[in-house]
Design a protein around this motif. Sequence first.
Motif, short mmCIF file in Angstrom:
data_model
loop_
_atom_site.label_atom_id
_atom_site.label_comp_id
_atom_site.label_asym_id
_atom_site.label_seq_id
_atom_site.Cartn_x
_atom_site.Cartn_y
_atom_site.Cartn_z
N ALA A 46 0.86 -1.19 0.00
CA ALA A 46 0.00 0.00 0.00
C ALA A 46 0.89 1.24 0.00
O ALA A 46 1.95 1.23 0.62
CB ALA A 46 -0.90 0.00 1.23
N HIS A 47 0.47 2.28 -0.71
CA HIS A 47 1.26 3.51 -0.64
C HIS A 47 0.53 4.56 0.18
O HIS A 47 -0.70 4.60 0.23
CB HIS A 47 1.63 4.03 -2.03
N MET A 48 1.32 5.39 0.86
CA MET A 48 0.76 6.37 1.80
C MET A 48 0.66 7.76 1.21
O MET A 48 0.02 8.64 1.78
CB MET A 48 1.65 6.43 3.06
N SER A 79 -9.69 7.18 -2.02
CA SER A 79 -9.69 5.99 -2.86
C SER A 79 -8.25 5.55 -3.16
O SER A 79 -7.92 4.37 -3.08
CB SER A 79 -10.45 6.34 -4.16
N ASP A 80 -7.41 6.49 -3.50
CA ASP A 80 -6.03 6.20 -3.93
C ASP A 80 -5.05 6.77 -2.92
O ASP A 80 -4.59 7.87 -3.07
CB ASP A 80 -5.81 6.80 -5.32
N MET A 81 -4.65 5.94 -1.90
CA MET A 81 -5.28 4.68 -1.59
C MET A 81 -5.42 4.46 -0.10
O MET A 81 -5.16 3.40 0.42
CB MET A 81 -4.50 3.52 -2.23
N LEU A 84 -3.19 -2.91 -2.63
CA LEU A 84 -4.43 -2.30 -2.14
C LEU A 84 -4.82 -1.03 -2.90
O LEU A 84 -5.51 -0.17 -2.36
CB LEU A 84 -4.30 -1.99 -0.64
N GLU A 85 -4.40 -0.93 -4.16
CA GLU A 85 -4.88 0.17 -5.00
C GLU A 85 -6.41 0.08 -5.10
O GLU A 85 -6.98 -0.98 -4.87
CB GLU A 85 -4.26 0.08 -6.41
N PRO A 86 -7.07 1.20 -5.45
CA PRO A 86 -8.53 1.16 -5.52
C PRO A 86 -9.05 0.11 -6.50
O PRO A 86 -8.45 -0.13 -7.55
CB PRO A 86 -8.90 2.57 -5.99
#
Length: 377
Positions: free
Chosen positions: A84-86, A113-115, A170-172
């Motif tokens: 996941a990116h913050m 949503s992103d993300m 965990l991208e949208p």
Amino acid sequence: MNFTAQVPQMLALLCRLVETESPSRDKAAVDRVGFIVADECRRLGADVTIHARAEAGDLVEARFPHPQPLSQKREREDGILLLAHMDTVFPLGTLEKMPFYEKDGKVYGPGVSDMKGGIVVALTALASIGTGNLPRPVTALFTPDEEIGSRASRAVIEKLAKESALVLVLEPGMVDGSVKTWRKGVGEFRLTVRGRAAHAGGDHEQGRNAIEEMAHQVIAVQKLTDYARGTTLNVGVVRGGIASNVVPDEAVAEVDLRVMQPGEAERITAAMQALKPVLNGTSVEVTGGLDRPPMPLDDTMKATFAKAQAIAARHGIELKAGGTGGASDANFVAPLGVPVLDGLGPAGGEYHSEREFIFKDSLPERAKLLTAILLEW
Ligand SMILES: [Zn+2]
């Protein structure tokens, strides 16, 4: 397991994450999200490692150890990696005109949503299972710079992915809830054309017009597009010249490349390097190339999706497959041959715009899906 009762908690965490704005290029801001995420992971029993970065926010690696001690080798091969990116694309202060709010079954806000929604789904699934009940070791990696190319993260992503049996990104999810089973590869080129400056009235013949030369090059570059192969080139920016009465001596173009098939990036890069000037006395220089390789819908992807779809079906979830021309960190994983599924965050849309949203109902649905995959893979 049904997550409907957890929705208020999920929304509270999502609100906290969204209201902690985190544009990619603001290290201190991204690190504030890192603190929250690291804290949550420690609370869930993870061993947290911080990979310090000077040029970007720090990476947060949270290891949820296998309850039964395994050999080091087996533990690595069996593991699942959550990515996941913050960071978000929105500058600090966006919240003032684009606040976090909920309306008609949708949740809005910068990065909802992103993300950041995907981060909430991951933490909720891990919390519901409980560290002691994970059938496989799970590592969650939270990165600071996906929206600007992941230069500070790529090596860690690739190292952890190689040690994993499965990578879940965990991208949208797409607006209909589809996960992403293919993504195009992305590259960028920069063309610099040089000519010779001269007075447009007094010395026209002696000039070499860099913009005229660039016009030839623009057409040549656009013609490299091959829709049948999924390869596109887009000259998106052209700059040159200083005044209408001066023959311009320089022009610059910025070009976006998208490829679907392995090998296409190499073919296009060679063609770009081979561009030759058309007009005497001008020169063409090309730099750049592929940044993220394509994630094709190959046999590994088909098998990975089919397995996830079967798990989802056992829980009454109809999982659909989609794809996109945009790239993500999943593009770094696919070429390693490691099974990867992307788009497991909440279903939503319009991301990177002020209308970015997720469907509220998708929060518990995705938590249920991710929990099932983590337990049954
Ligand atoms: Zn993203």
